[in-house]
Structures are given as structure tokens and as C-alpha cells.
Design a protein around this motif. Structure first.
Motif, short mmCIF file in Angstrom:
data_model
loop_
_atom_site.label_atom_id
_atom_site.label_comp_id
_atom_site.label_asym_id
_atom_site.label_seq_id
_atom_site.Cartn_x
_atom_site.Cartn_y
_atom_site.Cartn_z
N ASP A 264 39.36 35.45 48.39
CA ASP A 264 38.19 34.80 47.81
C ASP A 264 38.27 34.78 46.28
O ASP A 264 37.96 33.77 45.65
CB ASP A 264 36.91 35.52 48.25
N LEU A 265 38.69 35.89 45.68
CA LEU A 265 38.77 35.96 44.22
C LEU A 265 39.82 35.01 43.66
O LEU A 265 39.64 34.43 42.58
CB LEU A 265 39.07 37.39 43.79
N LEU A 266 40.92 34.83 44.37
CA LEU A 266 41.98 33.93 43.90
C LEU A 266 41.46 32.49 43.79
O LEU A 266 41.91 31.72 42.93
CB LEU A 266 43.16 33.98 44.86
N VAL A 267 40.52 32.13 44.65
CA VAL A 267 39.96 30.78 44.61
C VAL A 267 38.78 30.70 43.64
O VAL A 267 38.67 29.75 42.87
CB VAL A 267 39.53 30.35 46.03
N GLU A 268 37.91 31.71 43.68
CA GLU A 268 36.71 31.67 42.85
C GLU A 268 37.02 31.90 41.37
O GLU A 268 36.33 31.34 40.51
CB GLU A 268 35.73 32.75 43.33
N GLN A 269 38.03 32.70 41.06
CA GLN A 269 38.37 33.03 39.68
C GLN A 269 39.76 32.49 39.37
O GLN A 269 40.72 33.25 39.21
CB GLN A 269 38.29 34.54 39.46
N ASP A 270 39.87 31.17 39.28
CA ASP A 270 41.19 30.57 39.15
C ASP A 270 41.85 30.83 37.80
O ASP A 270 43.04 30.57 37.62
CB ASP A 270 41.13 29.06 39.43
N ALA A 271 41.09 31.36 36.82
CA ALA A 271 41.68 31.72 35.53
C ALA A 271 42.22 33.15 35.52
O ALA A 271 42.95 33.53 34.61
CB ALA A 271 40.66 31.54 34.41
N ALA A 272 41.86 33.95 36.51
CA ALA A 272 42.33 35.34 36.57
C ALA A 272 43.78 35.39 37.02
O ALA A 272 44.22 34.60 37.86
CB ALA A 272 41.46 36.13 37.54
N THR A 273 44.53 36.31 36.47
CA THR A 273 45.93 36.46 36.87
C THR A 273 46.00 37.25 38.18
O THR A 273 45.02 37.88 38.61
CB THR A 273 46.72 37.21 35.80
N VAL A 274 47.18 37.21 38.80
CA VAL A 274 47.39 37.99 40.01
C VAL A 274 47.20 39.48 39.72
O VAL A 274 46.64 40.22 40.53
CB VAL A 274 48.78 37.71 40.60
N ALA A 275 47.63 39.92 38.53
CA ALA A 275 47.45 41.33 38.15
C ALA A 275 45.96 41.67 38.04
O ALA A 275 45.53 42.77 38.42
CB ALA A 275 48.17 41.62 36.83
N ASP A 276 45.16 40.73 37.50
CA ASP A 276 43.72 40.95 37.40
C ASP A 276 43.10 41.14 38.79
O ASP A 276 42.29 42.05 39.02
CB ASP A 276 43.04 39.76 36.71
N ILE A 277 43.49 40.25 39.71
CA ILE A 277 42.96 40.32 41.07
C ILE A 277 43.39 41.62 41.73
O ILE A 277 42.61 42.28 42.43
CB ILE A 277 43.43 39.12 41.91
N ALA A 278 44.65 42.00 41.52
CA ALA A 278 45.17 43.24 42.10
C ALA A 278 44.33 44.43 41.68
O ALA A 278 43.94 45.26 42.51
CB ALA A 278 46.64 43.43 41.69
N ARG A 279 44.04 44.52 40.38
CA ARG A 279 43.25 45.66 39.89
C ARG A 279 41.84 45.63 40.47
O ARG A 279 41.27 46.67 40.81
CB ARG A 279 43.19 45.64 38.36
N THR A 280 41.27 44.43 40.62
CA THR A 280 39.91 44.31 41.13
C THR A 280 39.78 44.85 42.54
O THR A 280 38.74 45.42 42.91
CB THR A 280 39.45 42.84 41.07
N VAL A 281 40.83 44.67 43.35
CA VAL A 281 40.75 45.12 44.75
C VAL A 281 41.45 46.46 44.98
O VAL A 281 41.66 46.87 46.12
CB VAL A 281 41.30 44.05 45.71
N GLY A 282 41.82 47.15 43.88
CA GLY A 282 42.29 48.53 44.04
C GLY A 282 43.78 48.76 43.96
O GLY A 282 44.26 49.82 44.35
N TYR A 283 44.55 47.78 43.42
CA TYR A 283 46.01 47.95 43.28
C TYR A 283 46.37 47.98 41.80
O TYR A 283 46.09 47.04 41.06
CB TYR A 283 46.74 46.78 43.95
#
Length: 312
Positions: A264-283
Motif C-alpha cells: 500500500d505504501l509503495l503506491v500511496e507514497q510514490d515519492a518514497a524510496t524503497v529504503a524509506d518504505i523498508a524502514r516504515t514497516v520495520g526493516y
């Protein structure tokens, strides 16, 4: 945050189409949009819901039916009716045929008559991958009979549809949310039902507590030991009860939850990097996150994002 609340949070009415139709037989309303969820109830009278793929389902006074898309469905006075179907959807204004009246956002009292049926319909958008887990637990058509906890909500809906006042759409949206939750609760808890494992597990004092913790803090550095400590049982007890009731180990459940949130975050926050998404979900490691995402979702995060944005 319990599992049900988390799964249903992407199922929200926002500018939803409301129809209040007063019908005299014969009639056939064909709802053509194939909305992810459509809630139908009647104030008086009755008829049949006929899904595109499935058997007809009766809809009597103050019953509630939820139809799951993407298939379309028809509401008819009787199965095999001679009425020509009237197409109703997002662009439907005021079609009239064979005594049918269809209005958006208000109830046409002038259409009342002996034997008339008054139908209320709310079409639901569903946003996000997380909420699709809820949809996957539902049949094409589910029905909850009159007399349950949704009856007071139906009274409020009927009153609101009977007038045309400022702020009406917001009120209708919130009432629709309330009625949907009440209807799903009753259906999952019906005698002899087979609710999804996560629904039944919420009632367990240990596993239900664990599920609430995971959904409230999905990015926390959970281990079976820390989860067991927070729920007040041993590691072995938690692992055994969780697997028995949910159908998978706690950390496997957590991984799937994190990957769904990430999708969901990859689609909703298309300006966020993969690293940003990773940290958001605990990686902390984006490479470890990417490997886990591909294992669960079948594509790496960048591929998933590109594909999802194209079809959005």
C-alpha cells in the motif's frame, strides 16, 4: 488496533453513490459498476438479488445484503421477471421504467403505493491491499436478516435519505460505514458460520492480544519471545496457540502483514524510496526487505510499484 479494524480501514465510504428507489412490480435494476462492495437493504417490501456469478438471494424487509465485486448484479421483483433491466450506476440519474423511480441522495415519497418496495443501495470503494484480505474472506453475496444490530442504523439511514440537507453526503457515508461494520460482525458471528481464522482468533485472550499488538506496532522489532512476554505467556504457548488459531506462526503472520502494508505504501507514497518504505514497516536493511517482499508478493518492490501505478 484489532485485526478487523485494521483490515476494514481502507473500506471507507467517501462520496459514495446512494440510491433510494421506490419500486412497483415488475422491476429489474441492473447495477453495472461492479463495485468492490455494495450494500443493499429494503425498508419495505422485498425482492431478489441476482449476482452475475451465483444463485439468487432473497432480500426481505430490513434484510441487508452485501455483494462483492467485480461482478455485477440485478435486483428484481421475482426471479425470471419479465421486466426489462434498467442500468443503474455511478452515472445513473433518474431512469424510470415500469413504475421504477431511482434517485440519488434522497427518498422519493411520491413513489409509494400498495405493494411497493423501497430499496437503499450504497456502493463502496475499497482502497489498498490490506483491505483486500477482508474481501477475500467474503462470499460473492452475504445476507444478514432483519432484527440485528444494524436495525437502528437503518432507521437513521432512512431518516437522512428522506430529506435533502447540507452535509447529507458526509452523514450518509458515515452511516454506511457503521452499517457495513454491523453487518459484517453479524455475518462472521452467525451460528454455524465459518469465519476467517483471524476473526475467531481475536476472541482468544492470548492470540487476540498478540494480534492487536502486531497490528498496532507492525514495525516493532518483534520476536516470539518479546511477543510472548507482552502477552504474558511462554514462547511455546504463544507459538502453539497462534499457529492453531490463525493457521500460521506469529512471525510469518507479521511478515505477510508488513508486506501488505508495504504494498500500500509503495503506491500511496510514490515519492518514497524503497529504503524509506523498508524502514516504515520495520526493516533496517532495504535488501532484506526487497527479498522478503519478492518472496511474499512475487515481484520486487520497484517492479510492484511500476505495475501498480500503471493500472491505478
Amino acid at each position: 488496533m484489532d485485526a478487523f479494524s485494521d483490515l476494514i480501514r481502507g473500506v471507507r465510504a467517501h462520496g459514495s453513490l446512494f440510491g433510494s428507489s421506490t419500486l412497483s412490480p415488475p422491476w429489474a435494476l441492473h447495477f453495472v459498476d461492479g463495485a468492490p462492495l455494495t450494500l443493499c437493504t429494503v425498508l419495505a417490501g422485498g425482492g431478489w438479488i441476482v449476482p452475475e456469478h451465483g444463485p439468487p438471494e432473497p432480500l426481505r424487509a430490513r434484510d441487508t445484503v452485501i455483494v462483492r465485486g467485480p461482478g455485477t448484479f440485478t435486483f428484481v421483483d421475482e426471479v425470471g421477471t419479465a421486466a426489462e433491466p434498467v442500468a443503474c450506476g455511478e452515472d445513473c440519474a433518474t431512469p424510470e421504467q415500469g413504475g421504477t423511480r431511482h434517485r440519488l441522495g434522497w427518498y422519493d415519497r411520491d413513489g409509494d403505493g400498495p405493494g411497493a418496495t423501497t430499496l437503499i443501495v450504497g456502493a463502496y470503494p475499497v482502497r489498498g491491499e490490506l483491505s483486500r484480505r477482508l474481501l477475500d474472506a467474503l462470499p460473492v453475496v452475504l445476507r444478514v436478516p432483519a432484527g440485528g444490530t444494524s436495525d437502528p442504523v437503518l432507521d437513521h439511514l432512512a431518516d437522512e435519505l428522506a430529506v435533502d440537507t447540507p452535509g447529507q453526503q458526509v452523514v450518509l457515508d458515515r452511516l454506511l460505514d457503521w452499517m457495513l461494520v454491523c453487518t459484517l460482525r453479524e455475518w462472521f458471528d452467525r451460528p454455524g458460520g465459518e469465519p476467517p481464522a483471524w476473526w475467531a482468533a481475536q476472541r482468544d485472550p492470548v492470540v487476540g492480544h498478540a494480534l492487536r499488538l502486531l497490528h498496532a506496532e507492525p514495525a516493532a522489532p518483534w520476536t516470539v519471545a518479546t511477543l510472548a512476554e507482552r502477552t504474558g505467556v511462554s514462547r511455546s504457548t504463544l507459538a502453539k496457540r497462534f499457529a492453531e488459531l490463525v493457521g500460521e506462526p506469529p512471525l510469518t503472520y507479521l511478515t505477510h502483514l508488513r508486506m501488505t502494508l508495504a504494498a500500500d505504501l509503495l503506491v500511496e507514497q510514490d515519492a518514497a524510496t524503497v529504503a524509506d518504505i523498508a524502514r516504515t514497516v520495520g526493516y533496517s536493511d532495504p535488501f532484506g526487505f526487497s527479498a522478503a517482499f519478492k518472496r511474499v508478493r512475487g515481484a520486487n518492490p520497484s517492479e510492484f510499484r511500476r505495475s501498480a501505478l500503471v493500472t491505478r
